[in-house]
Design a protein around this motif. Structure first.
Motif, PDB file in Angstrom:
ATOM      1  N   GLU A   8      41.112  41.926  33.551  1.00  7.82           N
ATOM      2  CA  GLU A   8      40.263  40.900  34.149  1.00  7.82           C
ATOM      3  C   GLU A   8      40.770  40.532  35.536  1.00  7.82           C
ATOM      4  OE1 GLU A   8      38.942  36.240  33.379  1.00  7.82           O
ATOM      5  OE2 GLU A   8      39.948  37.396  31.800  1.00  7.82           O
ATOM      6  N   ARG A   9      42.071  40.389  35.686  1.00 15.72           N
ATOM      7  CA  ARG A   9      42.648  40.059  36.978  1.00 15.72           C
ATOM      8  C   ARG A   9      42.404  41.189  37.976  1.00 15.72           C
ATOM      9  NH1 ARG A   9      43.473  36.294  40.568  1.00 15.72           N
ATOM     10  NH2 ARG A   9      45.351  36.617  41.837  1.00 15.72           N
ATOM     11  N   ARG A  10      42.526  42.422  37.509  1.00 14.98           N
ATOM     12  CA  ARG A  10      42.289  43.572  38.387  1.00 14.98           C
ATOM     13  C   ARG A  10      40.835  43.587  38.858  1.00 14.98           C
ATOM     14  NH1 ARG A  10      40.658  48.962  37.746  1.00 14.98           N
ATOM     15  NH2 ARG A  10      41.633  50.396  39.255  1.00 14.98           N
ATOM     16  N   THR A  11      39.910  43.280  37.965  1.00 14.96           N
ATOM     17  CA  THR A  11      38.496  43.221  38.334  1.00 14.96           C
ATOM     18  C   THR A  11      38.245  42.147  39.377  1.00 14.96           C
ATOM     19  OG1 THR A  11      37.814  44.020  36.149  1.00 14.96           O
ATOM     20  CG2 THR A  11      36.166  42.854  37.457  1.00 14.96           C
ATOM     21  N   GLU A  12      38.891  40.987  39.200  1.00 15.19           N
ATOM     22  CA  GLU A  12      38.732  39.895  40.166  1.00 15.19           C
ATOM     23  C   GLU A  12      39.242  40.307  41.541  1.00 15.19           C
ATOM     24  OE1 GLU A  12      40.775  36.616  38.517  1.00 15.19           O
ATOM     25  OE2 GLU A  12      39.300  36.212  36.952  1.00 15.19           O
ATOM     26  N   LEU A  14      39.524  43.390  42.748  1.00 14.36           N
ATOM     27  CA  LEU A  14      38.628  44.400  43.317  1.00 14.36           C
ATOM     28  C   LEU A  14      37.360  43.756  43.866  1.00 14.36           C
ATOM     29  CD1 LEU A  14      38.949  47.310  40.711  1.00 14.36           C
ATOM     30  CD2 LEU A  14      39.807  47.279  43.061  1.00 14.36           C
ATOM     31  N   ALA A  15      36.818  42.780  43.120  1.00  9.19           N
ATOM     32  CA  ALA A  15      35.619  42.090  43.581  1.00  9.19           C
ATOM     33  C   ALA A  15      35.893  41.308  44.861  1.00  9.19           C
ATOM     34  CB  ALA A  15      35.092  41.155  42.495  1.00  9.19           C
ATOM     35  N   ALA A  16      37.055  40.657  44.920  1.00 11.60           N
ATOM     36  CA  ALA A  16      37.422  39.918  46.128  1.00 11.60           C
ATOM     37  C   ALA A  16      37.599  40.855  47.310  1.00 11.60           C
ATOM     38  CB  ALA A  16      38.701  39.122  45.888  1.00 11.60           C
ATOM     39  N   GLY A  17      38.200  42.017  47.061  1.00 11.46           N
ATOM     40  CA  GLY A  17      38.353  43.002  48.129  1.00 11.46           C
ATOM     41  C   GLY A  17      37.013  43.521  48.626  1.00 11.46           C
ATOM     42  N   ALA A  18      36.093  43.782  47.688  1.00 12.90           N
ATOM     43  CA  ALA A  18      34.758  44.242  48.069  1.00 12.90           C
ATOM     44  C   ALA A  18      34.029  43.180  48.880  1.00 12.90           C
ATOM     45  CB  ALA A  18      33.958  44.601  46.819  1.00 12.90           C
ATOM     46  N   ALA A  19      34.143  41.921  48.461  1.00 17.82           N
ATOM     47  CA  ALA A  19      33.502  40.832  49.207  1.00 17.82           C
ATOM     48  C   ALA A  19      34.085  40.718  50.609  1.00 17.82           C
ATOM     49  CB  ALA A  19      33.674  39.514  48.451  1.00 17.82           C
ATOM     50  N   SER A  20      35.391  40.925  50.747  1.00 18.27           N
ATOM     51  CA  SER A  20      36.031  40.851  52.062  1.00 18.27           C
ATOM     52  C   SER A  20      35.518  41.946  52.986  1.00 18.27           C
ATOM     53  CB  SER A  20      37.554  40.966  51.914  1.00 18.27           C
ATOM     54  OG  SER A  20      38.066  39.917  51.118  1.00 18.27           O
ATOM     55  N   VAL A  21      35.362  43.163  52.445  1.00 21.04           N
ATOM     56  CA  VAL A  21      34.810  44.264  53.244  1.00 21.04           C
ATOM     57  C   VAL A  21      33.407  43.911  53.726  1.00 21.04           C
ATOM     58  CG1 VAL A  21      33.995  46.656  53.147  1.00 21.04           C
ATOM     59  CG2 VAL A  21      36.205  46.052  52.141  1.00 21.04           C
ATOM     60  N   THR A  22      32.607  43.341  52.825  1.00 21.95           N
ATOM     61  CA  THR A  22      31.247  42.953  53.180  1.00 21.95           C
ATOM     62  C   THR A  22      31.235  41.941  54.313  1.00 21.95           C
ATOM     63  OG1 THR A  22      30.440  43.349  50.930  1.00 21.95           O
ATOM     64  CG2 THR A  22      29.129  41.881  52.316  1.00 21.95           C
ATOM     65  N   ARG A 244      30.047  40.977  39.551  1.00 24.38           N
ATOM     66  CA  ARG A 244      31.242  40.482  38.876  1.00 24.38           C
ATOM     67  C   ARG A 244      31.535  39.012  39.138  1.00 24.38           C
ATOM     68  NH1 ARG A 244      31.015  45.550  39.810  1.00 24.38           N
ATOM     69  NH2 ARG A 244      32.024  47.081  38.429  1.00 24.38           N
ATOM     70  N   THR A 245      30.583  38.298  39.713  1.00 23.40           N
ATOM     71  CA  THR A 245      30.740  36.860  39.933  1.00 23.40           C
ATOM     72  C   THR A 245      29.354  36.234  40.020  1.00 23.40           C
ATOM     73  OG1 THR A 245      31.829  35.200  41.314  1.00 23.40           O
ATOM     74  CG2 THR A 245      30.796  37.031  42.453  1.00 23.40           C
ATOM     75  N   THR A 246      29.297  34.940  40.300  1.00 27.61           N
ATOM     76  CA  THR A 246      28.006  34.261  40.374  1.00 27.61           C
ATOM     77  C   THR A 246      27.401  34.411  41.763  1.00 27.61           C
ATOM     78  OG1 THR A 246      28.965  32.149  41.085  1.00 27.61           O
ATOM     79  CG2 THR A 246      28.818  32.560  38.701  1.00 27.61           C
ATOM     80  N   ALA A 247      26.076  34.238  41.834  1.00 25.17           N
ATOM     81  CA  ALA A 247      25.385  34.331  43.115  1.00 25.17           C
ATOM     82  C   ALA A 247      25.847  33.229  44.060  1.00 25.17           C
ATOM     83  CB  ALA A 247      23.868  34.241  42.898  1.00 25.17           C
ATOM     84  N   GLY A 248      26.070  32.024  43.538  1.00 24.38           N
ATOM     85  CA  GLY A 248      26.510  30.918  44.377  1.00 24.38           C
ATOM     86  C   GLY A 248      27.862  31.167  44.997  1.00 24.38           C
ATOM     87  N   ARG A 249      28.797  31.694  44.211  1.00 22.53           N
ATOM     88  CA  ARG A 249      30.140  31.957  44.735  1.00 22.53           C
ATOM     89  C   ARG A 249      30.101  33.046  45.808  1.00 22.53           C
ATOM     90  NH1 ARG A 249      35.069  30.673  42.571  1.00 22.53           N
ATOM     91  NH2 ARG A 249      34.097  30.068  40.607  1.00 22.53           N
ATOM     92  N   SER A 291      35.803  27.102  47.837  1.00 23.14           N
ATOM     93  CA  SER A 291      34.729  27.532  46.946  1.00 23.14           C
ATOM     94  C   SER A 291      35.129  28.719  46.087  1.00 23.14           C
ATOM     95  CB  SER A 291      33.477  27.888  47.765  1.00 23.14           C
ATOM     96  OG  SER A 291      33.729  29.008  48.602  1.00 23.14           O
ATOM     97  N   ARG A 292      36.054  29.572  46.599  1.00 20.12           N
ATOM     98  CA  ARG A 292      36.496  30.727  45.820  1.00 20.12           C
ATOM     99  C   ARG A 292      37.599  30.368  44.834  1.00 20.12           C
ATOM    100  NH1 ARG A 292      33.543  35.252  45.638  1.00 20.12           N
ATOM    101  NH2 ARG A 292      35.435  36.350  45.064  1.00 20.12           N
ATOM    102  N   SER A 293      38.154  29.158  44.953  1.00 20.97           N
ATOM    103  CA  SER A 293      39.207  28.734  44.040  1.00 20.97           C
ATOM    104  C   SER A 293      38.654  28.604  42.635  1.00 20.97           C
ATOM    105  CB  SER A 293      39.789  27.392  44.502  1.00 20.97           C
ATOM    106  OG  SER A 293      40.658  26.869  43.528  1.00 20.97           O
ATOM    107  N   ARG A 294      39.458  28.969  41.652  1.00 22.47           N
ATOM    108  CA  ARG A 294      39.015  28.935  40.262  1.00 22.47           C
ATOM    109  C   ARG A 294      39.587  27.746  39.504  1.00 22.47           C
ATOM    110  NH1 ARG A 294      36.504  33.348  38.451  1.00 22.47           N
ATOM    111  NH2 ARG A 294      36.984  32.788  36.309  1.00 22.47           N
TER     112      ARG A 294
END
Length: 326
Positions: A8-12, A14-22, A244-249, A291-294
Motif C-alpha cells: 500500500e505504501r509503495r502504491t502511494e 508511485l501515485a505521488a510520483g506520477a502526480a508530480s510528473v503530471t 489510486r486516490t480521490t478526484a478532490g485530492r 491537502s495531500r497530508s493523510r
C-alpha cells in the motif's frame, strides 16, 4: 501488519510520483502554449497537440498490445475526451488570447474546487478538513499569483467566460474519467480520451494546415512537445494517480502548477517574478502539502477501523467453554 502495509505504501509513493510528473509537465505546457499560441489559432493548436498526443499514445499501445477498454468504460472515456481533451483545450487557448495570464490563472483555478465538490456529489468522495483547508490556502495563493501578474485593461468578458467554461469542462472531465479508471488502464483511458478530443477538433484541420505553413519551426516544435509530453505522458501519469486516490485530492495537487509556471517563466523566458508572485507561489505549494497530508484521514478512519476490529472479534470462533466478553 507492517508487511501488509508495504504494498500500500509503495502504491502511494508511485501515485505521488506520477502526480508530480503530471504537475511539472502541465506547468511547462503554459510556457510552450505562450510560444506556439503566437503562430497557431486556438483550435489549430488544440488539434495539433491532440494529434501528436494520439500518435504517441497509439504507438505505445501497439508496443504494449493494449486492447480496447471495457465497454462499460466507454461512456466515461468519451465524456472525458469531449470535455477535457477537446473543449477544455480549445476554450483555454482562446481564453488566454482574450485575457492576461493572471486573470486566466485566477478563473481556471476554480477547477480543483469544482472537482472536489463534483467528486463529493457524484463519486461519494469525502471532503476531509485537511483537504478543504489545503485547497483554501492554495486558492489564496493562486489569487495572489493572478493579481500580481494581471495587467491593466487586459481582460475581456469573452475571455473570462471562456476560462470559466474551461474550468467547468476540466472538472467535469476529471469526474467522468474517475469511474472509468476502475476497469480501464490509465493508458487506455488517456489514449481513447485523446482520440475523442482529436475527432472533436477536426473542424479546425483547415486552420491547422494554414497556420503550419506560416508558423516558425520553434512554434511547431512547441506544439509537438505539448502533444508528446504534457498530453500523452502527463495525462497518462495523471490517470494512473487518479485511479489510486480521490478526484478532490488529485485536483488539489494541480495547485502546484502556478508556482512552477512562475519558476519556469523565470528560467526559460527571463521573466523575473515580484515578491507578491513568489509569496503566492509559496502559498500554493503550502496548500498542496496540507491537502495531500493523510493525518486528517487517519484520524477519521480510526473509529471505523476500531469498530471493524471489534466486530471481527465478536464473530470469531471461540474455544468451547470460553465466555463472551461483557
Amino acid at each position: 501488519m507492517n508487511t501488509a502495509r508495504r504494498p500500500e505504501r509503495r502504491t502511494e509513493l508511485l501515485a505521488a510520483g506520477a502526480a508530480s510528473v503530471t504537475v511539472v509537465l502541465w506547468a511547462s505546457a503554459f510556457v510552450s502554449i505562450r510560444s506556439a499560441g503566437t503562430a497557431y489559432s486556438p483550435g489549430a493548436l488544440a488539434l495539433g497537440r491532440l494529434l501528436a498526443g494520439a500518435l504517441t499514445l497509439g504507438v505505445i499501445c501497439l508496443v504494449r498490445r493494449e486492447g480496447l477498454p471495457p465497454r462499460s468504460t466507454w461512456r466515461g472515456i468519451a465524456v472525458s475526451g469531449v470535455l477535457w481533451f477537446g473543449f477544455y483545450m480549445v476554450a483555454l487557448n482562446w481564453g488566454e488570447q482574450e485575457v492576461d495570464a493572471g486573470t486566466a490563472a485566477l478563473v481556471v483555478n476554480i477547477g480543483p474546487l469544482l472537482i472536489a465538490l463534483l467528486g463529493a456529489r457524484f463519486l461519494g468522495d469525502r471532503l476531509p478538513p485537511r483537504l478543504l483547508a489545503g485547497m483554501a490556502v492554495s486558492f489564496a495563493g493562486a489569487v495572489t499569483v493572478g493579481l500580481s501578474m494581471s495587467g491593466g485593461g487586459g481582460s475581456s468578458l469573452l475571455g473570462v467566460v471562456l476560462c470559466l467554461l474551461a474550468a467547468v469542462a476540466y472538472a467535469g472531465g476529471v469526474v467522468a474519467q474517475k469511474p472509468a479508471l476502475g476497469q480501464a488502464s490509465a493508458l487506455q483511458a488517456t489514449t481513447f480520451g485523446c482520440l475523442v478530443g482529436a475527432v472533436m477538433c477536426l473542424p479546425f484541420a483547415g486552420q491547422l494546415v494554414g497556420d503550419a505553413a506560416d508558423a516558425p519551426v520553434s512554434a511547431t516544435l512547441n506544439m509537438v512537445y505539448l502533444g508528446v509530453f504534457p498530453t500523452a505522458l502527463a495525462f497518462t501519469t495523471w490517470a494512473y494517480a487518479l485511479a489510486r486516490t480521490t478526484a478532490g485530492r488529485m485536483g488539489a495537487t494541480t495547485y502546484a502548477v502556478p508556482s512552477l509556471v512562475v519558476l519556469m517563466s523565470w528560467l526559460a523566458l527571463g521573466e523575473v517574478p515580484g515578491v507578491l508572485t513568489l509569496a503566492g507561489g509559496a502559498l500554493c505549494l503550502a496548500g498542496v502539502a496540507v491537502s495531500r497530508s493523510r493525518a486528517g484521514d487517519v484520524r477519521a478512519a480510526a473509529p471505523e477501523e476500531t469498530e471493524q476490529r471489534a466486530e471481527r472479534q465478536e464473530t470469531a470462533p471461540r474455544p468451547e467453554g470460553a465466555e463472551t466478553p461483557k
